[in-house]
Design an enzyme around this catalytic site. Structure first.
Site, PDB file in Angstrom:
ATOM      1  N   SER A 137      60.582 -19.351 -14.855  1.00  0.00           N
ATOM      2  CA  SER A 137      59.910 -20.218 -15.824  1.00  0.00           C
ATOM      3  C   SER A 137      59.316 -21.408 -15.092  1.00  0.00           C
ATOM      4  O   SER A 137      60.027 -22.241 -14.516  1.00  0.00           O
ATOM      5  CB  SER A 137      60.901 -20.720 -16.874  1.00  0.00           C
ATOM      6  OG  SER A 137      60.309 -21.800 -17.573  1.00  0.00           O
TER       7      SER A 137
ATOM      8  N   ASP B 258      56.071 -21.413 -20.423  1.00  0.00           N
ATOM      9  CA  ASP B 258      56.656 -21.892 -21.675  1.00  0.00           C
ATOM     10  C   ASP B 258      55.744 -22.926 -22.319  1.00  0.00           C
ATOM     11  O   ASP B 258      55.689 -24.073 -21.892  1.00  0.00           O
ATOM     12  CB  ASP B 258      58.025 -22.520 -21.391  1.00  0.00           C
ATOM     13  CG  ASP B 258      59.074 -21.455 -21.143  1.00  0.00           C
ATOM     14  OD1 ASP B 258      59.238 -20.579 -22.010  1.00  0.00           O
ATOM     15  OD2 ASP B 258      59.723 -21.500 -20.078  1.00  0.00           O
TER      16      ASP B 258
ATOM     17  N   MET C  48      54.878 -25.260 -25.387  1.00  0.00           N
ATOM     18  CA  MET C  48      55.569 -25.923 -26.509  1.00  0.00           C
ATOM     19  C   MET C  48      54.664 -26.981 -27.115  1.00  0.00           C
ATOM     20  O   MET C  48      53.982 -27.703 -26.384  1.00  0.00           O
ATOM     21  CB  MET C  48      56.836 -26.617 -26.013  1.00  0.00           C
ATOM     22  CG  MET C  48      57.788 -25.702 -25.287  1.00  0.00           C
ATOM     23  SD  MET C  48      59.192 -26.639 -24.678  1.00  0.00           S
ATOM     24  CE  MET C  48      60.065 -25.346 -23.772  1.00  0.00           C
TER      25      MET C  48
ATOM     26  N   HIS D  82      55.024 -17.545 -23.235  1.00  0.00           N
ATOM     27  CA  HIS D  82      55.992 -17.611 -24.338  1.00  0.00           C
ATOM     28  C   HIS D  82      55.557 -18.778 -25.218  1.00  0.00           C
ATOM     29  O   HIS D  82      55.710 -19.942 -24.830  1.00  0.00           O
ATOM     30  CB  HIS D  82      57.389 -17.825 -23.728  1.00  0.00           C
ATOM     31  CG  HIS D  82      58.473 -18.072 -24.718  1.00  0.00           C
ATOM     32  ND1 HIS D  82      59.683 -18.648 -24.356  1.00  0.00           N
ATOM     33  CD2 HIS D  82      58.572 -17.825 -26.046  1.00  0.00           C
ATOM     34  CE1 HIS D  82      60.453 -18.747 -25.417  1.00  0.00           C
ATOM     35  NE2 HIS D  82      59.810 -18.259 -26.459  1.00  0.00           N
TER      36      HIS D  82
ATOM     37  N   MET E 274      55.945 -21.229 -27.965  1.00  0.00           N
ATOM     38  CA  MET E 274      56.867 -21.907 -28.887  1.00  0.00           C
ATOM     39  C   MET E 274      56.037 -22.914 -29.669  1.00  0.00           C
ATOM     40  O   MET E 274      56.160 -24.135 -29.500  1.00  0.00           O
ATOM     41  CB  MET E 274      57.998 -22.569 -28.091  1.00  0.00           C
ATOM     42  CG  MET E 274      58.995 -21.555 -27.545  1.00  0.00           C
ATOM     43  SD  MET E 274      59.964 -22.194 -26.177  1.00  0.00           S
ATOM     44  CE  MET E 274      58.817 -21.906 -24.836  1.00  0.00           C
TER      45      MET E 274
ATOM     46  N   MET F 171      66.459 -15.347 -27.235  1.00  0.00           N
ATOM     47  CA  MET F 171      66.703 -16.686 -26.691  1.00  0.00           C
ATOM     48  C   MET F 171      68.201 -16.880 -26.447  1.00  0.00           C
ATOM     49  O   MET F 171      69.018 -16.687 -27.351  1.00  0.00           O
ATOM     50  CB  MET F 171      66.192 -17.761 -27.647  1.00  0.00           C
ATOM     51  CG  MET F 171      64.680 -17.785 -27.865  1.00  0.00           C
ATOM     52  SD  MET F 171      63.704 -17.911 -26.352  1.00  0.00           S
ATOM     53  CE  MET F 171      64.275 -19.477 -25.683  1.00  0.00           C
TER      54      MET F 171
ATOM     55  N   ASP G 159      65.900 -15.013 -22.407  1.00  0.00           N
ATOM     56  CA  ASP G 159      65.272 -16.266 -21.981  1.00  0.00           C
ATOM     57  C   ASP G 159      66.167 -17.443 -22.348  1.00  0.00           C
ATOM     58  O   ASP G 159      66.412 -17.709 -23.523  1.00  0.00           O
ATOM     59  CB  ASP G 159      63.905 -16.409 -22.662  1.00  0.00           C
ATOM     60  CG  ASP G 159      63.153 -17.654 -22.212  1.00  0.00           C
ATOM     61  OD1 ASP G 159      63.615 -18.310 -21.263  1.00  0.00           O
ATOM     62  OD2 ASP G 159      62.115 -17.955 -22.816  1.00  0.00           O
TER      63      ASP G 159
HETATM   64  C1  DX5 Z   1      63.369 -22.610 -23.347  1.00  0.00           C
HETATM   65  C2  DX5 Z   1      62.373 -21.826 -22.520  1.00  0.00           C
HETATM   66  C3  DX5 Z   1      63.007 -21.149 -21.337  1.00  0.00           C
HETATM   67  C4  DX5 Z   1      63.611 -22.139 -20.378  1.00  0.00           C
HETATM   68  C5  DX5 Z   1      64.376 -21.417 -19.320  1.00  0.00           C
HETATM   69  O1  DX5 Z   1      62.729 -23.164 -24.424  1.00  0.00           O
HETATM   70  O2  DX5 Z   1      61.781 -20.827 -23.307  1.00  0.00           O
HETATM   71  O3  DX5 Z   1      62.079 -20.288 -20.707  1.00  0.00           O
HETATM   72  O4  DX5 Z   1      62.653 -22.960 -19.788  1.00  0.00           O
HETATM   73  O5  DX5 Z   1      65.065 -22.374 -18.567  1.00  0.00           O
HETATM   74  P1  DX5 Z   1      66.590 -22.150 -18.132  1.00  0.00           P
HETATM   75  O6  DX5 Z   1      66.630 -20.839 -17.375  1.00  0.00           O
HETATM   76  O7  DX5 Z   1      66.882 -23.337 -17.292  1.00  0.00           O
HETATM   77  O8  DX5 Z   1      67.397 -22.080 -19.393  1.00  0.00           O
HETATM   78 ZN    ZN Z   2      60.554 -19.130 -22.330  1.00  0.00          ZN
END
Ligand code: DX5
Ligand code: ZN
Length: 218
Positions: A8, A35, A37, A66, A68, A139, A177
């Site tokens: 990530s 990621d 967001m 991904h 979010m 998740m 994830d």
């Molecule tokens: C959380 C993200 C993940 C996260 C993973 O919202 O979707 O991809 O960044 O990070 P770690 O492996 O540190 O949990």
């Molecule tokens: Zn993610």
């Protein structure tokens, strides 16, 4: 499928983003995980198109984005235009009609189709969609931040999903994830997961190549 690690980039050093991308290129990682967001679907804002573009310019492995975000259908074509190969949207961000529209649009854009579920969402909600998607994102933490502690109930959910996928005769893999580490990866793989996102486990040591190798061999 053979175990695949998707680092990530949220955990990369943004002041040295291209350097960290090149480190991932040189590693045994399978994909880059992006990621995205929006501060609405999750409490945090990460990055958007300019940063994804900067990563896409250097990445020599498939990009897995991904989302979010709320209303993910509005942005699917723009991620495809950046060269993203796998795109996941959240079940919780859509009603049934929207989710079916997202699945179709992602597919029509030529990308692999993923649907992500939050820790509190039961695996069973995905039964109607399993035969039309390529992967489920389970998740292991509440989405929004990297570096959180893995939620242990995720492990059972992976087992349930693997059974559901087999029962539906669906051609669908499981991505885990959040909170993935060398301690739990082999168990998750044994239960049916194939793709593992790693943020802190890949980058916090400062040597992503070695950390990704350790995740592959754990
Ligand atoms: C959380 C993200 C993940 C996260 C993973 O919202 O979707 O991809 O960044 O990070 P770690 O492996 O540190 O949990
Ligand atoms: Zn993610």
């Amino acid at each position: 499928m053979p175990r695949l690690i998707a680092p990530s980039m949220l955990s990369a050093d943004f002041g040295n983003l291209h350097r960290d991308c090149r480190r991932v290129n040189r590693s045994a990682a399978g994909w880059f995980h992006l990621d995205v967001m929006d501060g609405l679907f999750v409490p945090n804002i990460s990055f958007g198109f300019p940063v994804c573009k900067a990563i896409a310019e250097v990445a020599e492995k498939p990009l897995d984005a991904h989302l979010m975000i709320v209303e993910p259908w509005r942005y699917i074509e723009r991620f495809a235009a950046l060269g993203v190969k796998y795109l996941s949207v959240h079940y919780e961000a859509c009603n049934d009609r929207h989710l079916k529209e997202c699945i179709k649009l992602i597919r029509d854009c030529g990308m692999g189709v993923g649907v992500a579920i939050n820790p509190e969402t039961p695996a069973e909600v995905l039964i109607p969609y399993l035969r039309s998607i390529d992967y489920v994102v389970v998740m292991g933490v509440h989405p929004g931040y990297s570096g959180q502690k893995y939620i242990p109930e995720t492990t059972e959910k992976v087992a349930v999903l693997a059974e559901m996928i087999a029962g539906a005769e669906a051609d669908c893999f499981i991505q885990v994830d959040g909170g993935v580490s060398v301690q739990i990866i082999a168990e998750l793989e044994r239960l049916g997961a194939g793709v593992f996102v790693a943020g802190s486990a890949a980058f916090s040591s400062g040597d992503p190549k070695a950390a990704i190798r350790a995740l592959l061999e754990a």
